[in-house]
Design a protein around this motif. Sequence first.
Motif, PDB file in Angstrom:
ATOM      1  N   PHE B 130       0.834  -1.208   0.000  1.00  0.00           N
ATOM      2  CA  PHE B 130       0.000   0.000   0.000  1.00  0.00           C
ATOM      3  C   PHE B 130       0.876   1.267   0.000  1.00  0.00           C
ATOM      4  CE2 PHE B 130      -2.079   3.284   2.688  1.00  0.00           C
ATOM      5  CZ  PHE B 130      -3.054   3.678   1.777  1.00  0.00           C
ATOM      6  N   ASN B 131       1.929   1.217   0.839  1.00  0.00           N
ATOM      7  CA  ASN B 131       2.801   2.387   0.947  1.00  0.00           C
ATOM      8  C   ASN B 131       3.550   2.699  -0.348  1.00  0.00           C
ATOM      9  OD1 ASN B 131       2.140   3.086   3.556  1.00  0.00           O
ATOM     10  ND2 ASN B 131       3.642   1.681   4.448  1.00  0.00           N
ATOM     11  N   GLU B 132       3.706   1.675  -1.180  1.00  0.00           N
ATOM     12  CA  GLU B 132       4.418   1.872  -2.444  1.00  0.00           C
ATOM     13  C   GLU B 132       3.724   2.921  -3.328  1.00  0.00           C
ATOM     14  OE1 GLU B 132       6.298  -1.034  -5.771  1.00  0.00           O
ATOM     15  OE2 GLU B 132       5.533  -1.990  -3.968  1.00  0.00           O
ATOM     16  N   PHE B 133       2.384   2.901  -3.350  1.00  0.00           N
ATOM     17  CA  PHE B 133       1.672   3.844  -4.227  1.00  0.00           C
ATOM     18  C   PHE B 133       0.912   4.926  -3.456  1.00  0.00           C
ATOM     19  CE2 PHE B 133      -1.504   0.480  -3.540  1.00  0.00           C
ATOM     20  CZ  PHE B 133      -2.618   1.225  -3.200  1.00  0.00           C
ATOM     21  N   LYS B 134       0.926   4.831  -2.121  1.00  0.00           N
ATOM     22  CA  LYS B 134       0.116   5.740  -1.295  1.00  0.00           C
ATOM     23  C   LYS B 134       0.373   7.221  -1.627  1.00  0.00           C
ATOM     24  CE  LYS B 134      -0.014   7.242   3.441  1.00  0.00           C
ATOM     25  NZ  LYS B 134       0.737   7.105   4.674  1.00  0.00           N
ATOM     26  N   GLY B 135       1.638   7.577  -1.719  1.00  0.00           N
ATOM     27  CA  GLY B 135       1.994   8.980  -1.983  1.00  0.00           C
ATOM     28  C   GLY B 135       1.415   9.484  -3.285  1.00  0.00           C
ATOM     29  N   TYR B 136       1.442   8.626  -4.315  1.00  0.00           N
ATOM     30  CA  TYR B 136       0.937   9.026  -5.638  1.00  0.00           C
ATOM     31  C   TYR B 136      -0.591   9.079  -5.659  1.00  0.00           C
ATOM     32  CZ  TYR B 136       5.755   7.880  -6.698  1.00  0.00           C
ATOM     33  OH  TYR B 136       7.123   7.824  -6.682  1.00  0.00           O
ATOM     34  N   ALA B 137      -1.217   8.352  -4.715  1.00  0.00           N
ATOM     35  CA  ALA B 137      -2.684   8.337  -4.670  1.00  0.00           C
ATOM     36  C   ALA B 137      -3.257   9.584  -3.996  1.00  0.00           C
ATOM     37  CB  ALA B 137      -3.150   7.081  -3.935  1.00  0.00           C
ATOM     38  N   GLN B 138      -2.385  10.452  -3.489  1.00  0.00           N
ATOM     39  CA  GLN B 138      -2.855  11.670  -2.807  1.00  0.00           C
ATOM     40  C   GLN B 138      -3.298  12.764  -3.798  1.00  0.00           C
ATOM     41  OE1 GLN B 138      -3.035  11.566   0.631  1.00  0.00           O
ATOM     42  NE2 GLN B 138      -2.329   9.481   0.234  1.00  0.00           N
ATOM     43  N   CYS B 139      -3.087  12.541  -5.083  1.00  0.00           N
ATOM     44  CA  CYS B 139      -3.403  13.571  -6.094  1.00  0.00           C
ATOM     45  C   CYS B 139      -4.874  13.983  -6.004  1.00  0.00           C
ATOM     46  CB  CYS B 139      -3.102  13.023  -7.487  1.00  0.00           C
ATOM     47  SG  CYS B 139      -3.544  14.155  -8.812  1.00  0.00           S
ATOM     48  N   ILE B 140      -5.118  15.301  -5.996  1.00  0.00           N
ATOM     49  CA  ILE B 140      -6.498  15.804  -5.909  1.00  0.00           C
ATOM     50  C   ILE B 140      -6.969  16.372  -7.251  1.00  0.00           C
ATOM     51  CG2 ILE B 140      -6.520  16.218  -3.422  1.00  0.00           C
ATOM     52  CD1 ILE B 140      -5.814  19.183  -4.036  1.00  0.00           C
ATOM     53  N   LYS B 141      -6.183  16.128  -8.302  1.00  0.00           N
ATOM     54  CA  LYS B 141      -6.532  16.581  -9.670  1.00  0.00           C
ATOM     55  C   LYS B 141      -6.773  18.085  -9.714  1.00  0.00           C
ATOM     56  CE  LYS B 141      -7.663  12.086  -9.664  1.00  0.00           C
ATOM     57  NZ  LYS B 141      -7.672  11.353  -8.395  1.00  0.00           N
ATOM     58  N   CYS B 142      -5.929  18.829  -9.030  1.00  0.00           N
ATOM     59  CA  CYS B 142      -6.085  20.290  -9.027  1.00  0.00           C
ATOM     60  C   CYS B 142      -5.509  20.899 -10.293  1.00  0.00           C
ATOM     61  CB  CYS B 142      -5.393  20.899  -7.813  1.00  0.00           C
ATOM     62  SG  CYS B 142      -3.616  20.601  -7.753  1.00  0.00           S
ATOM     63  N   GLY B 143      -4.649  20.141 -10.993  1.00  0.00           N
ATOM     64  CA  GLY B 143      -4.104  20.613 -12.263  1.00  0.00           C
ATOM     65  C   GLY B 143      -2.976  21.624 -12.139  1.00  0.00           C
ATOM     66  N   LEU B 144      -2.480  21.866 -10.925  1.00  0.00           N
ATOM     67  CA  LEU B 144      -1.384  22.834 -10.780  1.00  0.00           C
ATOM     68  C   LEU B 144      -0.136  22.353 -11.507  1.00  0.00           C
ATOM     69  CD1 LEU B 144      -1.381  24.154  -7.082  1.00  0.00           C
ATOM     70  CD2 LEU B 144      -2.785  24.845  -8.999  1.00  0.00           C
ATOM     71  N   CYS B 145       0.098  21.029 -11.463  1.00  0.00           N
ATOM     72  CA  CYS B 145       1.309  20.491 -12.108  1.00  0.00           C
ATOM     73  C   CYS B 145       1.277  20.734 -13.612  1.00  0.00           C
ATOM     74  CB  CYS B 145       1.460  19.005 -11.796  1.00  0.00           C
ATOM     75  SG  CYS B 145       0.029  18.008 -12.206  1.00  0.00           S
ATOM     76  N   MET B 146       0.078  20.652 -14.203  1.00  0.00           N
ATOM     77  CA  MET B 146      -0.053  20.876 -15.650  1.00  0.00           C
ATOM     78  C   MET B 146       0.238  22.342 -15.974  1.00  0.00           C
ATOM     79  SD  MET B 146      -1.018  17.844 -16.670  1.00  0.00           S
ATOM     80  CE  MET B 146      -1.884  17.809 -18.236  1.00  0.00           C
ATOM     81  N   ALA B 147      -0.110  23.222 -15.050  1.00  0.00           N
ATOM     82  CA  ALA B 147       0.148  24.654 -15.251  1.00  0.00           C
ATOM     83  C   ALA B 147       1.618  24.985 -15.041  1.00  0.00           C
ATOM     84  CB  ALA B 147      -0.713  25.476 -14.295  1.00  0.00           C
ATOM     85  N   ALA B 148       2.287  24.193 -14.199  1.00  0.00           N
ATOM     86  CA  ALA B 148       3.696  24.470 -13.886  1.00  0.00           C
ATOM     87  C   ALA B 148       4.644  23.872 -14.919  1.00  0.00           C
ATOM     88  CB  ALA B 148       4.034  23.914 -12.505  1.00  0.00           C
ATOM     89  N   CYS B 149       4.200  22.825 -15.612  1.00  0.00           N
ATOM     90  CA  CYS B 149       5.091  22.094 -16.527  1.00  0.00           C
ATOM     91  C   CYS B 149       5.375  22.897 -17.806  1.00  0.00           C
ATOM     92  CB  CYS B 149       4.465  20.742 -16.900  1.00  0.00           C
ATOM     93  SG  CYS B 149       5.426  19.842 -18.120  1.00  0.00           S
ATOM     94  N   PRO B 150       6.649  23.198 -18.093  1.00  0.00           N
ATOM     95  CA  PRO B 150       6.956  23.974 -19.297  1.00  0.00           C
ATOM     96  C   PRO B 150       6.694  23.193 -20.588  1.00  0.00           C
ATOM     97  CG  PRO B 150       8.998  23.281 -18.211  1.00  0.00           C
ATOM     98  CD  PRO B 150       7.869  22.887 -17.309  1.00  0.00           C
TER      99      PRO B 150
END
Lengths: 130, 235
Positions: B130-150
Amino acid sequence: MNKTGIAGWFNIKDKGTGYFAFAFQRFSGLVIVIYLYMHLIFLSSLLDGRTTYNSLVQNITYGPFDIFIVMDMLLALVIFYHGANGIRLALNEFGIGLKHHKLFFYAYESISMVLLVLFLYYAYLFLGGH
Amino acid sequence: MVKRRNEHGDEYYDNYNVPADKASTVLEALLYIKENIDQTLSFRYSCRMEICGSCGMEINGRPRMACSTQLASLHSDIIKISPLPHYNVIKDLVVDFDPFFDKYKKVKPYIIRDDDGNYSAEIPQTPEQFNEFKGYAQCIKCGLCMAACPVVGTDENYLGPAPLTALFRYNIDNRDQGIMYRIDIANSDDGTSRCHFAGECTEACPKDVRPSFAIQKLRVQGLKYELKNIMGGKK
């Protein structure tokens, strides 16, 4: 999605270390590609004979137009930067040093800048400096 | 300063003076404007506690959540608020998330089973698994990463940090058997090869999901999978 264009790559204001590394990697890559083409165009003057080539070399490396030494130094800077960051990226992309990627960046660039200084020193000696 | 857009599509900034204490957030400032100064100002929000992922916007040059960004943390009396970059603006600070969610759907972000869900016994999962993917499952789909990615800003086909992280999250879930359906998406021209590890997605992520790390790990996973295929393994 809305595109910001290539100019957006170089907007490093308020961005982190990784972004600076990315932006300068792109910039240095472009400089190296442009240099490569200029170099090949310059060398192709040999097709017109030795005299044409020698005359071109004389025109751009002597007298008031001898800015090419400075440009060569800047070229060495971008090549050393690009190479060191490229090695870091290759390692990171294999999952090596991911958590310490910023430390890797500073370490690799510090080493590359030391190597650059050494390179410039020996290049200076090669050109006849004392 | 809030970036706005009139009916002709022209962009301009409106200036508002907002009272603030040390705990005030950007979202509270926007709500103050809406309630007391200008009711025409549009922005999206819901939970006010960094769970719904609705109130992402560019605040002083960086993509952030308005609800969890305190005015005091910005260390400036003048705060510049713009809609998230790389998205089409619907009105003022409201952007169109459809292209982002379309990309998200493409990576099959759900558990795929060979038995189509017709299993008779419980599928065990250890805390380590469970801990292997737990961190990645925290995504709230806010889309900030898409806005930050050049790269998202220059290649609209690139899947982007959040979708690729979701892809990786399901690939490493021990209950999932759908890696063969996703890995070709990850290894495609619009997948991991387009990431240049600027790391801004990880910097921007409010939930510490670290999408840039997930993408590099997905690269290794994709490489191993393809090598296994070349060496005659089963696809």
